[in-house]
Scaffold this motif. Structure first.
Motif, PDB file in Angstrom:
ATOM      1  N   LYS A 146      49.480  35.676  42.927  1.00 54.12           N
ATOM      2  CA  LYS A 146      50.800  35.068  43.144  1.00 54.12           C
ATOM      3  C   LYS A 146      51.511  35.706  44.343  1.00 54.12           C
ATOM      4  O   LYS A 146      52.146  35.003  45.130  1.00 54.12           O
ATOM      5  CB  LYS A 146      51.642  35.258  41.882  1.00 54.12           C
ATOM      6  CG  LYS A 146      52.926  34.463  41.896  1.00 54.12           C
ATOM      7  CD  LYS A 146      53.647  34.495  40.562  1.00 54.12           C
ATOM      8  CE  LYS A 146      55.104  34.091  40.746  1.00 54.12           C
ATOM      9  NZ  LYS A 146      56.029  34.892  39.952  1.00 54.12           N
ATOM     10  N   GLU A 147      51.399  37.034  44.461  1.00 56.09           N
ATOM     11  CA  GLU A 147      52.213  37.729  45.466  1.00 56.09           C
ATOM     12  C   GLU A 147      51.407  38.376  46.585  1.00 56.09           C
ATOM     13  O   GLU A 147      51.678  38.169  47.763  1.00 56.09           O
ATOM     14  CB  GLU A 147      53.051  38.834  44.791  1.00 56.09           C
ATOM     15  CG  GLU A 147      54.152  38.281  43.886  1.00 56.09           C
ATOM     16  CD  GLU A 147      54.495  39.221  42.739  1.00 56.09           C
ATOM     17  OE1 GLU A 147      54.294  40.449  42.892  1.00 56.09           O
ATOM     18  OE2 GLU A 147      54.939  38.720  41.681  1.00 56.09           O
ATOM     19  N   GLN A 165      46.910  38.298  38.186  1.00 55.56           N
ATOM     20  CA  GLN A 165      48.006  37.325  38.247  1.00 55.56           C
ATOM     21  C   GLN A 165      48.990  37.667  39.352  1.00 55.56           C
ATOM     22  O   GLN A 165      49.359  36.804  40.152  1.00 55.56           O
ATOM     23  CB  GLN A 165      48.723  37.248  36.901  1.00 55.56           C
ATOM     24  CG  GLN A 165      48.003  36.314  35.918  1.00 55.56           C
ATOM     25  CD  GLN A 165      48.652  36.267  34.547  1.00 55.56           C
ATOM     26  OE1 GLN A 165      49.386  37.176  34.166  1.00 55.56           O
ATOM     27  NE2 GLN A 165      48.367  35.207  33.798  1.00 55.56           N
ATOM     28  N   SER A 166      49.419  38.934  39.401  1.00 59.78           N
ATOM     29  CA  SER A 166      50.394  39.255  40.444  1.00 59.78           C
ATOM     30  C   SER A 166      49.712  39.330  41.807  1.00 59.78           C
ATOM     31  O   SER A 166      50.305  39.017  42.839  1.00 59.78           O
ATOM     32  CB  SER A 166      51.180  40.517  40.089  1.00 59.78           C
ATOM     33  OG  SER A 166      50.647  41.644  40.719  1.00 59.78           O
ATOM     34  N   ALA A 188      42.541  29.485  42.968  1.00 55.84           N
ATOM     35  CA  ALA A 188      43.715  30.068  43.632  1.00 55.84           C
ATOM     36  C   ALA A 188      43.625  29.867  45.142  1.00 55.84           C
ATOM     37  O   ALA A 188      44.634  29.585  45.803  1.00 55.84           O
ATOM     38  CB  ALA A 188      43.833  31.548  43.294  1.00 55.84           C
ATOM     39  N   ASP A 243      43.263  31.382  38.995  1.00 54.31           N
ATOM     40  CA  ASP A 243      44.406  30.548  38.580  1.00 54.31           C
ATOM     41  C   ASP A 243      44.044  29.732  37.353  1.00 54.31           C
ATOM     42  O   ASP A 243      42.978  29.102  37.311  1.00 54.31           O
ATOM     43  CB  ASP A 243      44.774  29.569  39.703  1.00 54.31           C
ATOM     44  CG  ASP A 243      45.802  30.159  40.658  1.00 54.31           C
ATOM     45  OD1 ASP A 243      46.150  31.342  40.491  1.00 54.31           O
ATOM     46  OD2 ASP A 243      46.239  29.424  41.570  1.00 54.31           O
TER      47      ASP A 243
END
Lengths: 236, 236
Positions: free
Chosen positions: B138-139, B134-135, B186, B236
């Motif tokens: 996202k990042e 997830q991180s 994603a 995602d």
């Protein structure tokens, strides 16, 4: 040539591997991001405000017009210039290969306290860190350090390349110092099988440039913002 | 010069970044560990049975008497020889710096399915992998890829160094291919901000050496033993 090293001002971190080489050689350099103005300059260089080739992250070294990032890449460049590496291609590639193995090891050391995300605090990933650290101390650290032990034995010693110290030996010193700080119990156990690596550590500690540096205020103390962190719950 | 590449025979893995360069250039090479005898030789070289300078891990390249490990180090060596990098020091260091950033990114991609330990199966670290992914999605992935987007823009394009393709461009192709395989949802989102990186991918895919290679049986398919793995629960 006067160098400028850019790195986060409050931790040893990955910058320390470069700093040790500069200090050992008595090179002229500025630890440029230890002032507010230098820190602003570092951030601007990363953003690429004026740089055509902006670095992704510190550490980076300004050497004349060159800006070189990635600790191992900086050491590859500095090695022969600081007389901490031979000039022939085969030896340079071999030392660099060893330094890239140090890089891989350092990332795993970092991940003992940040296995899930660098965007979270340690406190938010403590159970996972404990799991990570267990297999790190049982398998990974002995594997990496045992590899360097073998390399030293094969070189004839006392250093990784044989009779002359190189920047890789300075990095081995830093690994042992840092791992002893972070995992004092585990390292007592692990070091028993590493006479060659520990001997490199001890020799490096006595080198005049390193000895003077370690006694100076230029050496930042280990702390819980850096790569090597002392969280007793992660140790053996 | 006929090269021998040593890498695990059933996955693309880190060896693929080297393979793409050899294939693009039409270099003469043996994918040496794809036979039983070659695999035995690879393991013996790592153990250091006859090597004075044993590598820590595959991939490694035998080039005459040299044995070079670490994918980025191999590409540093091969770059000018395969005409996939200029010969001047500043450009070589810059390309290598970019490739080392690829290396860092690849390690984080690997850790999306192995955040706790490479000694455990994915199935034994699934909840932690979900957190990590997830991180990462996202990042971290947008940060790394956004950096390469900026580098391409600053070079004037279409490639990371400008008008001529380099081994780093081949690696960007592989990153996009692999990330699309692992995280198709994603990547649809992330790629919207990466026109330059996607254009590099598309150009590389059309290069004659790469096109022929991708259509051949020498290209191992992505699979769940490699770095890029399709576990839909991590997307995602």
């Amino acid at each position: 040539m006067r160098y400028a090293l850019y790195y986060w001002p409050s931790i040893q971190g990955r910058g320390e591997f470069v700093r040790l080489a500069l200090e050992d050689a008595g090179a002229a350099y500025d630890d440029a991001a230890r002032t507010k103005a230098g820190m602003d300059r570092m951030m601007a260089m990363m953003k690429g405000e004026a740089e055509k080739r902006p670095p992704f992250a510190p550490p980076f070294l300004k050497a004349g017009k060159l800006v070189i990032a990635q600790a191992a890449n900086i050491l590859f460049y500095l090695g022969p210039r600081l007389k901490l590496a031979p000039r022939d291609e085969a030896s340079r590639l071999w030392l660099h290969q060893l330094q890239l193995t140090v890089t891989d090891f350092v990332k795993e050391i970092h991940d003992t306290h940040h296995p899930i995300s660098t965007g979270l605090y340690y406190e938010d990933q403590k159970p996972q860190a404990k799991q990570y650290a267990q297999s790190f101390l049982k398998e990974r650290a002995p594997k990496y350090l045992g590899y360097f032990e073998k390399v030293i034995a094969k070189s004839g010693g006392p250093y990784v390349l044989g009779r002359k110290a190189t920047y890789v030996d300075l990095s081995l010193f830093q690994l042992i110092e840092g791992l002893r700080y972070a995992f004092p119990n585990a390292m007592q156990r692990i070091e028993r099988k590493l006479p060659g690596v520990v001997a490199v550590h001890d020799r490096v500690a006595k080198r005049p440039g390193i000895k003077a540096y370690l006694a100076s205020t230029r050496r930042i103390a280990f702390n819980e913002g850096g790569i090597f962190r002392r969280y007793p719950e992660l140790d053996d």
